[in-house]
Design an enzyme around this catalytic site. Structure first.
Site, PDB file in Angstrom:
ATOM      1  NE  ARG A  22      -3.726  -2.267   2.380  1.00  0.00           N
ATOM      2  CZ  ARG A  22      -3.591  -3.583   2.456  1.00  0.00           C
ATOM      3  NH1 ARG A  22      -2.381  -4.113   2.671  1.00  0.00           N
ATOM      4  NH2 ARG A  22      -4.630  -4.384   2.301  1.00  0.00           N
TER       5      ARG A  22
ATOM      6  CG  HIS B 110      -1.257  -5.518  -4.084  1.00  0.00           C
ATOM      7  ND1 HIS B 110      -0.156  -5.352  -3.297  1.00  0.00           N
ATOM      8  CD2 HIS B 110      -1.959  -6.551  -3.529  1.00  0.00           C
ATOM      9  CE1 HIS B 110      -0.146  -6.245  -2.328  1.00  0.00           C
ATOM     10  NE2 HIS B 110      -1.224  -6.995  -2.432  1.00  0.00           N
TER      11      HIS B 110
ATOM     12  CG  HIS C  73      -0.356 -11.553  -4.065  1.00  0.00           C
ATOM     13  ND1 HIS C  73      -1.207 -12.395  -3.407  1.00  0.00           N
ATOM     14  CD2 HIS C  73      -0.376 -10.401  -3.362  1.00  0.00           C
ATOM     15  CE1 HIS C  73      -1.731 -11.795  -2.364  1.00  0.00           C
ATOM     16  NE2 HIS C  73      -1.246 -10.581  -2.304  1.00  0.00           N
TER      17      HIS C  73
ATOM     18  CE1 TYR D 236      -3.493 -14.914  -2.980  1.00  0.00           C
ATOM     19  CE2 TYR D 236      -4.137 -15.495  -0.749  1.00  0.00           C
ATOM     20  CZ  TYR D 236      -4.130 -14.600  -1.803  1.00  0.00           C
ATOM     21  OH  TYR D 236      -4.767 -13.387  -1.670  1.00  0.00           O
TER      22      TYR D 236
ATOM     23  CG  ASP E  90      -1.972  -8.539   5.355  1.00  0.00           C
ATOM     24  OD1 ASP E  90      -3.106  -8.072   5.141  1.00  0.00           O
ATOM     25  OD2 ASP E  90      -1.085  -8.593   4.476  1.00  0.00           O
TER      26      ASP E  90
ATOM     27  CD  GLU F 158       2.095 -10.558  -0.752  1.00  0.00           C
ATOM     28  OE1 GLU F 158       2.176  -9.361  -1.056  1.00  0.00           O
ATOM     29  OE2 GLU F 158       1.162 -11.027  -0.083  1.00  0.00           O
TER      30      GLU F 158
HETATM   31  C1  G6D Z   1      -5.514  -7.993   1.605  1.00  0.00           C
HETATM   32  O1  G6D Z   1      -4.128  -6.975   3.263  1.00  0.00           O
HETATM   33  C2  G6D Z   1      -4.181  -8.024   2.315  1.00  0.00           C
HETATM   34  C3  G6D Z   1      -3.061  -7.853   1.336  1.00  0.00           C
HETATM   35  O2  G6D Z   1      -1.803  -7.970   1.993  1.00  0.00           O
HETATM   36  C4  G6D Z   1      -3.174  -8.906   0.254  1.00  0.00           C
HETATM   37  O3  G6D Z   1      -2.130  -8.733  -0.664  1.00  0.00           O
HETATM   38  C5  G6D Z   1      -4.532  -8.776  -0.428  1.00  0.00           C
HETATM   39  O4  G6D Z   1      -5.567  -8.923   0.518  1.00  0.00           O
HETATM   40  C6  G6D Z   1      -4.723  -9.852  -1.469  1.00  0.00           C
HETATM   41  O5  G6D Z   1      -5.736  -6.709   1.113  1.00  0.00           O
END
Ligand code: G6D
Length: 364
Positions: free
Chosen positions: A80, A105, A179, A181, A252, A313
């Site tokens: 951010r 992002h 990004h 998962y 996060d 990340e």
């Molecule tokens: C949420 O806060 C999280 C971010 O870190 C993540 O990248 C996003 O979801 C996919 O906003």
């Protein structure tokens, strides 16, 4: 080693191509020329079962918006940017606001939502795809025309390397990441709560209510953020800590890495035996445990839910444009941005994460 490509969709009258890279031992990585999205990684467990270990969609359409940013390259700037603006060389730039008045992002149409040129290659035992994109001056509010290259390379040691390279004609912020998962259980049989995560990091960044760094580095000692000896995710996620609560009951957070290219990040699933070692030259890594994953979305036939995957990340520290004491990610005109992150997939026959998976072996 081979690479197969097929048309998987269409967007703005342009074909979306899926590239599947397969090594000599059955490991596969599938990626798209849209957002450089990694849609699948097929890797073995300790019994040699080859299964998918990442979150994604089974068809292209949901990737067009891709709210969770599944598998995508993120840019120009990951994370951010507070207030969706920054000052550079005496000029204030205003970016697209896409979350609570902030810029997240790369904005509304960040790198995860553009079509990249793609060229496949095979060099020795390395096979991959070179993605390239030119971000025009003013795109999403950023200054400068930036030529970006992202290369995915798979080898026969079950290693996936992501190399980022960029050059701009004007000074501009640039902080790239991927990004994806990860869920090492295989075909999303379980969530990541029993995964173990080990990170060589003594400090993490405190976040505010909008999940933006306050600028404070916090010591991990005696907190759920101490992952130096390895920690079961469930233990950290369920911990009673204000920063865990603030992030939606999970991680996060950016971690400042103590080491580089030295097994600094290890994710391990004891039940399958799969181990992922991540090594990077980046300053930090944002660990995101899917706390905001939407309920009920079809993820390869499994209902999405919190903690179904964990993102690692690797990147510069978020919002550095507003924190002069953070390492800068301003790319100066004419300078080359270069970053490498390597994902090593193995199995730990007997070890657990505490000894760094020294008993690990690759099923190759
Ligand atoms: C949420 O806060 C999280 C971010 O870190 C993540 O990248 C996003 O979801 C996919 O906003």
């Amino acid at each position: 080693m081979r690479i197969i490509q097929k048309t998987w969709g269409e967007l703005s009258q342009q074909p979306i191509t899926a590239f599947t890279i397969r090594n000599n031992y059955g490991m596969e990585v599938t990626c798209l020329n849209y957002g450089c999205i990694i849609t699948k990684i097929i890797a073995p467990d300790r019994d040699g079962n080859y299964e998918n270990i990442v979150l994604g969609f089974k068809e292209f359409t949901p990737y067009i918006t891709n709210e969770p940013y599944f598998g995508a390259v993120i840019g120009r700037v990951a994370g951010r940017i507070s207030g969706a603006s920054f000052e550079l060389n005496g000029t204030t730039y205003t970016l697209h606001k896409n979350e609570n008045g902030n810029h997240l992002h790369g904005g509304i149409k960040g790198f995860h939502r553009v079509i990249w040129d793609a060229a496949t290659f095979e060099i020795g035992d390395e096979t991959g795809v070179l993605f390239s994109y030119t971000s025009r001056d003013g795109e999403e509010g950023y200054p400068g025309k930036v030529d970006v290259q992202v290369t995915y390379t798979l080898n026969n040691r079950n290693e996936l390397t992501i190399a980022y390279r960029a050059i701009s004609d004007r000074d501009t912020p640039l902080n790239l990441t991927n990004h994806t998962y990860f869920n090492l259980s295989g075909n999303l049989k379980r969530d990541i709560l029993n995964h173990q995560l080990k990170i060589k990091s003594d400090q993490f960044l405190e976040l505010n209510q909008e999940l933006i760094p306050t600028g404070m580095f916090l010591d991990v000692t005696d907190t759920p953020f101490d992952l130096r000896a390895g920690k079961v995710m469930k233990e950290g996620i369920e911990a009673n800590h204000p920063q865990i609560a603030l992030a939606g009951q999970g991680y996060d957070h950016p971690f400042l890495l103590n080491a580089h290219h030295d097994h600094e990040i290890i994710l391990f699933d004891p039940e399958s035996g799969r181990m992922l070692t991540v090594e990077t030259d980046e300053t930090g890594v944002v660990v995101y445990t899917g706390n905001q994953l939407p309920d009920g979305v079809d993820i390869y036939g499994v209902r999405s839910r919190k903690y179904l995957g964990v993102c690692l990340e690797t990147q510069g520290l978020p919002d550095a444009v507003h924190h002069p004491h953070f390492p800068s990610w301003i790319l100066r005109a004419g300078e080359v941005y270069s970053s490498v992150t390597r994902y090593k997939f193995s199995v730990a026959t007997k070890a657990d994460i505490s000894n760094g998976g020294r008993n690990r072996s690759t099923v190759v």
